[in-house]
Motif scaffolding. Structure first.
Motif, PDB file in Angstrom:
ATOM      1  N   GLN A  13      95.958  51.463 115.757  1.00 45.50           N
ATOM      2  CA  GLN A  13      97.078  52.118 115.091  1.00 45.50           C
ATOM      3  C   GLN A  13      96.657  53.416 114.423  1.00 45.50           C
TER       4      GLN A  13
ATOM      5  N   ILE B  36     107.929  60.379 117.547  1.00 48.36           N
ATOM      6  CA  ILE B  36     107.606  59.046 118.070  1.00 48.36           C
ATOM      7  C   ILE B  36     107.357  59.120 119.571  1.00 48.36           C
ATOM      8  N   VAL B  37     108.226  59.814 120.280  1.00 47.77           N
ATOM      9  CA  VAL B  37     108.082  59.949 121.732  1.00 47.77           C
ATOM     10  C   VAL B  37     106.800  60.717 122.066  1.00 47.77           C
ATOM     11  N   GLU B  38     106.573  61.823 121.381  1.00 47.02           N
ATOM     12  CA  GLU B  38     105.396  62.640 121.659  1.00 47.02           C
ATOM     13  C   GLU B  38     104.100  61.902 121.327  1.00 47.02           C
TER      14      GLU B  38
ATOM     15  N   LYS C 268     103.330  58.916 121.697  1.00 46.88           N
ATOM     16  CA  LYS C 268     102.976  57.958 122.747  1.00 46.88           C
ATOM     17  C   LYS C 268     102.102  58.576 123.826  1.00 46.88           C
ATOM     18  N   LYS C 269     102.048  59.891 123.884  1.00 42.43           N
ATOM     19  CA  LYS C 269     101.211  60.596 124.873  1.00 42.43           C
ATOM     20  C   LYS C 269      99.733  60.590 124.464  1.00 42.43           C
ATOM     21  N   TYR C 270      99.458  60.231 123.217  1.00 40.43           N
ATOM     22  CA  TYR C 270      98.086  60.283 122.712  1.00 40.43           C
ATOM     23  C   TYR C 270      97.498  58.873 122.656  1.00 40.43           C
TER      24      TYR C 270
END
Length: 97
Positions: free
Chosen positions: A30, A89-91, A93-95
């Motif tokens: 997390q 939040i969406v962005e 998730k790319k990391y």
């Protein structure tokens, strides 16, 4: 640690919450957490994120000092400082953590 402390102080000007410790750790699962003892914990990898995502994570954990859940009231607290939090939040998730 300095980056995180400075951002917590900056964003907490909106909320004025009391907190105990600010910790930066090597956590595998997390970006951050807020304990029932009011400790704010952050993943050291936060340093490598774009600044707007760093800010979102700081605000997310600060908001748990007001609501220790992910209720509508919690998200309203997040939105108070980060109106575009849904895009974060969406962005995020790319990391990889």
């Amino acid at each position: 640690l300095k980056l995180v402390r400075d951002k917590v102080i900056y964003w907490n000007n909106i909320y004025a919450y009391e907190y105990n410790k600010i910790l930066v750790k090597n956590v595998c699962s997390q970006w951050g957490s807020c304990s029932s003892k009011k400790n704010l914990n952050f993943n050291y990898k936060l340093l490598f994120l774009p600044e707007h995502l760093q800010d979102y994570i700081i605000v997310h954990e600060l908001s748990h000092l007001g609501e220790m859940n992910h209720s509508r009231r919690f998200w309203n607290l997040v939105e108070k400082a980060i109106p575009e939090y849904r895009k974060c939040i969406v962005e995020l998730k790319k990391y990889v953590i």
